[in-house]
Write a protein that holds these residues in place. Structure first.
Motif, short mmCIF file in Angstrom:
data_model
loop_
_atom_site.label_atom_id
_atom_site.label_comp_id
_atom_site.label_asym_id
_atom_site.label_seq_id
_atom_site.Cartn_x
_atom_site.Cartn_y
_atom_site.Cartn_z
N PRO A 199 0.88 -1.20 -0.13
CA PRO A 199 -0.16 0.05 0.15
C PRO A 199 0.85 1.27 -0.07
N ALA A 200 0.19 2.47 -0.25
CA ALA A 200 0.90 3.77 -0.46
C ALA A 200 1.43 4.11 0.97
N ALA A 201 1.14 3.78 2.13
CA ALA A 201 1.43 3.93 3.26
C ALA A 201 2.82 3.22 3.65
N LEU A 202 3.02 1.97 3.20
CA LEU A 202 4.21 1.36 3.14
C LEU A 202 5.38 2.08 2.49
N ARG A 203 4.99 2.59 1.24
CA ARG A 203 6.04 3.31 0.38
C ARG A 203 6.53 4.49 1.08
N ILE A 204 5.66 5.11 1.63
CA ILE A 204 5.62 6.59 2.45
C ILE A 204 6.83 6.16 3.51
N MET A 205 6.48 5.15 4.18
CA MET A 205 7.15 4.98 5.48
C MET A 205 8.48 4.56 5.00
N TRP A 206 8.77 3.89 4.07
CA TRP A 206 10.11 3.36 3.39
C TRP A 206 10.69 4.43 3.04
#
Length: 130
Positions: free
Chosen positions: A84-91
């Protein structure tokens, strides 16, 4: 068959293959059932008191360098891109990473890595001098 019970963590490990039989997901798990039958037959596991290793947070650079050294960068990036987009943002935006963070665990699972493999990677990352 023999087992070792670590009273510091509550884990029971089958000695022959180091498989964790307890705690388990279900009391009906065949490995757990075999362990209980073994205990009920009058056997007792070896007992140790070994605290789990302490994992310090690592910086973005430390983690990325450890991933690169382990040849895991492409796999991690693919797992992040598929999430999900949240995972990419955290990474992309996190400056530090914690060994037991749900994001780290999710990527571990996506890559099919064991806890021991992630622990070794984390130890390597903690050892990266910047």
């Amino acid at each position: 068959m023999s087992y070792t019970h670590n009273i510091a963590t509550g884990e029971v490990i089958r000695d022959s293959d180091q498989y964790q039989v307890a705690p388990c997901q279900s009391v009906n798990d065949p490995d757990y059932v075999a362990y209980i039958a073994w205990v009920n037959a009058g056997n007792a596991p070896a007992v140790v008191d070994i605290a789990p290793p302490a994992f310090e947070p690592v910086s973005r650079a430390q983690l990325r360098l450890a991933l690169d050294a382990a040849g895991l960068t492409a796999g991690v990036e693919a797992a992040i891109a598929a999430g999900p987009a949240a995972l990419r943002i955290m990474w992309e935006d996190s400056q530090t990473f914690h060994r037991h963070h749900p994001m780290v665990i999710g990527v571990q699972q996506a890559l099919g890595k064991s806890d021991a493999e992630l622990d070794a990677l984390w130890q390597a990352a903690m050892g990266v001098q910047l």
